[in-house]
Design a protein around this motif. Sequence first.
Motif, PDB file in Angstrom:
ATOM      1  N   VAL A 129       0.934  -1.469   0.029  1.00 43.91           N
ATOM      2  CA  VAL A 129       0.005  -0.016   0.026  1.00 43.91           C
ATOM      3  C   VAL A 129       0.779   1.242   0.069  1.00 43.91           C
ATOM      4  CG1 VAL A 129      -1.732   1.332   1.280  1.00 43.91           C
ATOM      5  CG2 VAL A 129      -1.874  -1.061   1.068  1.00 43.91           C
ATOM      6  N   GLN A 130       1.891   1.224   0.968  1.00 40.84           N
ATOM      7  CA  GLN A 130       2.851   2.196   0.753  1.00 40.84           C
ATOM      8  C   GLN A 130       3.603   2.677  -0.280  1.00 40.84           C
ATOM      9  OE1 GLN A 130       2.121   4.095   3.657  1.00 40.84           O
ATOM     10  NE2 GLN A 130       4.413   4.262   3.890  1.00 40.84           N
ATOM     11  N   GLN A 131       3.547   1.444  -1.276  1.00 40.17           N
ATOM     12  CA  GLN A 131       4.567   1.766  -2.404  1.00 40.17           C
ATOM     13  C   GLN A 131       3.380   2.457  -3.590  1.00 40.17           C
ATOM     14  OE1 GLN A 131       5.655  -2.106  -3.338  1.00 40.17           O
ATOM     15  NE2 GLN A 131       7.518  -1.951  -2.036  1.00 40.17           N
ATOM     16  N   LEU A 132       2.343   2.581  -3.385  1.00 39.70           N
ATOM     17  CA  LEU A 132       1.242   3.020  -4.229  1.00 39.70           C
ATOM     18  C   LEU A 132       1.066   4.660  -4.153  1.00 39.70           C
ATOM     19  CD1 LEU A 132      -1.784   0.432  -3.871  1.00 39.70           C
ATOM     20  CD2 LEU A 132       0.085   0.436  -5.837  1.00 39.70           C
ATOM     21  N   PRO A 133       1.081   5.290  -5.242  1.00 36.63           N
ATOM     22  CA  PRO A 133       1.013   6.582  -5.108  1.00 36.63           C
ATOM     23  C   PRO A 133      -0.149   7.264  -4.787  1.00 36.63           C
ATOM     24  CG  PRO A 133       0.627   6.008  -7.438  1.00 36.63           C
ATOM     25  CD  PRO A 133       1.078   4.729  -6.752  1.00 36.63           C
ATOM     26  N   ALA A 134      -0.161   8.273  -3.704  1.00 40.62           N
ATOM     27  CA  ALA A 134      -1.134   8.944  -3.098  1.00 40.62           C
ATOM     28  C   ALA A 134      -2.285   8.194  -2.668  1.00 40.62           C
ATOM     29  CB  ALA A 134      -1.791  10.102  -4.215  1.00 40.62           C
ATOM     30  N   SER A 135      -1.900   7.249  -1.980  1.00 43.01           N
ATOM     31  CA  SER A 135      -3.083   6.222  -1.520  1.00 43.01           C
ATOM     32  C   SER A 135      -3.716   6.980  -0.041  1.00 43.01           C
ATOM     33  CB  SER A 135      -2.384   4.628  -1.151  1.00 43.01           C
ATOM     34  OG  SER A 135      -3.421   4.131  -0.297  1.00 43.01           O
TER      35      SER A 135
END
Length: 204
Positions: A129-135
């Motif tokens: 989740v942390q690796q996804l942009p602007a989550s």
Amino acid sequence: PTSLSTISFSLRIMMLCCFLFKNLSILAMTFSRFIASVCLIALPVSTLSLSGCSSSRQPTTASEQVSDGYARAEALIQKGDYRSAVLVLEPILFTSRATALEDDVLFRLGQAYYHTEQYLLAADMFTKVQQLPASPYAATAQFMVASSYEKMSPPFELDQAYTQKAIEEFALYRELYPLTDSVRSAEQAAFWKEMLKVDAANET
């Protein structure tokens, strides 16, 4: 007399045939009306059946499968049935990639793993989740990464690799997301203090 009897017999046969033909015509008309009535009754029923089938049809596209699976998992999580939620979310994990629900699926699966004590898998999902942009889940996910490693921390006399990882992840969380809410800050500060105690005990 023989010819008269023959003629009389023939006339009777003809009358019988006429009678039968007339009655058969009536029976045929009655039967055709019966068939027509059955068709008129069956048509609305079949229409309703078809519409029922179409309304309850199984999702066909990948996007529909993800949406359907996520909705079912959400309902299960709301009931606290995290084990069943895992079974629903795992099959759509790959399919959800690059969709609008990608971070939702990852985060909910992380939650489900966490609440079923599968902490290493939970940490992996929250890291993704942390690796996804602007989550919108980014801050909570980072904290849950640290919390997942903290749950795997063994007693101080054993290897403290997970404890150290928890400390590092929580430090990153404090750096990326400064504490603002007082109640939550106090809870997280207590967690941080306990982590430092464990780390100090390990060093000694």
